[in-house]
Scaffold this active site. Structure first.
Site, short mmCIF file in Angstrom:
data_model
loop_
_atom_site.label_atom_id
_atom_site.label_comp_id
_atom_site.label_asym_id
_atom_site.label_seq_id
_atom_site.Cartn_x
_atom_site.Cartn_y
_atom_site.Cartn_z
N ASN A 146 1.92 5.69 15.72
CA ASN A 146 0.58 6.27 15.73
C ASN A 146 -0.43 5.13 15.89
O ASN A 146 -0.69 4.39 14.95
CB ASN A 146 0.35 7.03 14.41
CG ASN A 146 -1.08 7.55 14.29
OD1 ASN A 146 -1.84 7.56 15.24
ND2 ASN A 146 -1.44 7.99 13.08
N LYS A 173 -3.59 5.40 16.37
CA LYS A 173 -4.95 5.78 15.93
C LYS A 173 -5.94 5.40 17.04
O LYS A 173 -5.56 5.44 18.21
CB LYS A 173 -5.28 5.13 14.58
CG LYS A 173 -4.15 5.37 13.57
CD LYS A 173 -4.46 5.06 12.16
CE LYS A 173 -3.24 5.40 11.30
NZ LYS A 173 -3.43 5.20 9.90
N HIS A 226 -3.54 15.09 10.35
CA HIS A 226 -3.47 13.77 9.70
C HIS A 226 -4.56 13.69 8.62
O HIS A 226 -5.64 14.25 8.78
CB HIS A 226 -3.68 12.67 10.75
CG HIS A 226 -3.35 11.30 10.25
ND1 HIS A 226 -4.19 10.60 9.42
CD2 HIS A 226 -2.26 10.52 10.43
CE1 HIS A 226 -3.63 9.44 9.12
NE2 HIS A 226 -2.46 9.35 9.73
N GLU A 237 2.91 12.07 4.26
CA GLU A 237 2.12 10.84 4.28
C GLU A 237 1.13 10.84 3.10
O GLU A 237 -0.01 11.33 3.24
CB GLU A 237 1.32 10.71 5.59
CG GLU A 237 2.18 10.52 6.81
CD GLU A 237 1.41 9.80 7.92
OE1 GLU A 237 1.98 8.89 8.52
OE2 GLU A 237 0.23 10.14 8.16
N GLY A 273 -2.06 2.75 5.44
CA GLY A 273 -2.79 1.54 5.78
C GLY A 273 -3.06 0.61 4.61
O GLY A 273 -3.88 -0.30 4.73
N SER A 302 2.48 2.88 5.34
CA SER A 302 2.87 1.49 5.12
C SER A 302 4.35 1.23 5.37
O SER A 302 4.97 0.41 4.69
CB SER A 302 2.46 1.02 3.72
OG SER A 302 1.04 1.06 3.60
N GLY A 345 1.94 3.52 11.52
CA GLY A 345 0.62 3.14 12.03
C GLY A 345 0.56 1.65 12.32
O GLY A 345 1.03 1.18 13.36
P1 PGA Z 1 0.25 3.08 8.30
O1 PGA Z 1 -0.27 4.47 8.92
O2 PGA Z 1 1.68 2.91 8.77
O3 PGA Z 1 -0.68 2.05 8.87
O4 PGA Z 1 0.18 3.20 6.84
C1 PGA Z 1 0.55 5.61 9.00
C2 PGA Z 1 -0.23 6.79 9.51
O5 PGA Z 1 -1.43 6.90 9.22
O6 PGA Z 1 0.33 7.64 10.22
#
Ligand code: PGA
Length: 231
Positions: free
Chosen positions: A18, A20, A105, A154, A160, A192, A213
């Site tokens: 993802n 974003k 999301h 999630e 993040g 994460s 992400g």
């Molecule tokens: P992250 O994001 O891996 O940066 O924590 C995951 C997501 O938001 O799908």
């Protein structure tokens, strides 16, 4: 036989990037050019990338030209059909490019105040257009419409932050939503995930893959995630 190998033989393993709102077309094409040729084709291995809308057309071409085993997804779609909805991206238009779409999301629920009703409409329109909806749930209590077959657990605290949920708790949540919804539901974990911790998540019995992400942005880091899942 090591559990990882058994896992891959028996059921799907989803590894989804993802991006974003973080990459432009050239950056997405560079990423596909680095990751695509290194991907191996396996029946149950479902690797996907979800860039922003403006990159989908070029990304699709690059995947087709390279004949890479890489699925393409959007990060959202409109809760309205094609029509007089200025600025919206309807499923009917997206179906030309994408195999799946992330829906609901937590960043959309929080920043854009998406409601369960809008999310249900998005899921319906995705299904109508032959796009697989990947519904993000934030916990066991997030509403999952009956038609959904693929969800990503999630937890907001893990997105993040560098602080993932524990694999054991993620497994517990995955089992609980399968018991409540359907044993056939596929449940991914996101929040994460990185190359170091990925294996501990995909080794859990009820986790069918990961949504990544930050650690998906760098091609090498994403390839290491895939390799660590398969080794
Ligand atoms: P992250 O994001 O891996 O940066 O924590 C995951 C997501 O938001 O799908």
């Amino acid at each position: 036989m090591p559990p990882g190998i058994l896992y891959i033989m028996n059921k799907n393993l989803w590894i989804i990037a993802n991006f974003k709102s973080r990459k432009n077309i050239q950056e997405v094409l560079n990423w596909i050019g680095e990751v695509g040729p290194k991907l191996i084709k396996k029946d149950n291995l479902k690797i996907a990338v979800c860039p922003s809308y403006s990159c989908l057309s070029e990304a699709k071409k690059a995947i087709q030209v390279g004949n890479f085993p890489l699925l393409l997804g959007s990060q959202n779609l409109s809760n309205f059909p094609a029509g007089a909805y200025t600025g919206e991206e309807p499923a009917e238009a997206l179906k030309e490019f994408v195999d799946l779409s992330i829906i609901g999301h937590s960043e959309r629920r929080q920043n854009f105040k998406e409601t369960n009703e809008q999310i249900a409409q998005k899921i319906h329109l995705a299904n109508q257009s032959g796009i697989e909806p990947l519904l993000c749930i934030q916990g066991e209590d997030t509403l999952i419409p009956d038609v959904v077959k693929l969800v990503a657990y999630e937890p907001v605290f893990a997105i993040g932050t560098g602080t993932p949920d524990t694999p054991e708790n993620a497994n517990k949540v995955a089992l609980s939503v399968k018991q409540k919804h359907s044993a056939n539901l596929e449940v991914l974990y996101g929040g994460s995930v990185d190359e170091k911790n990925v294996k501990s998540f995909i080794n859990q019995e009820n986790i069918n893959g990961i949504l990544v992400g930050n650690a998906s942005l760098d091609p090498l880091s994403f390839l290491n995630i895939i390799n660590n899942c398969l080794s």
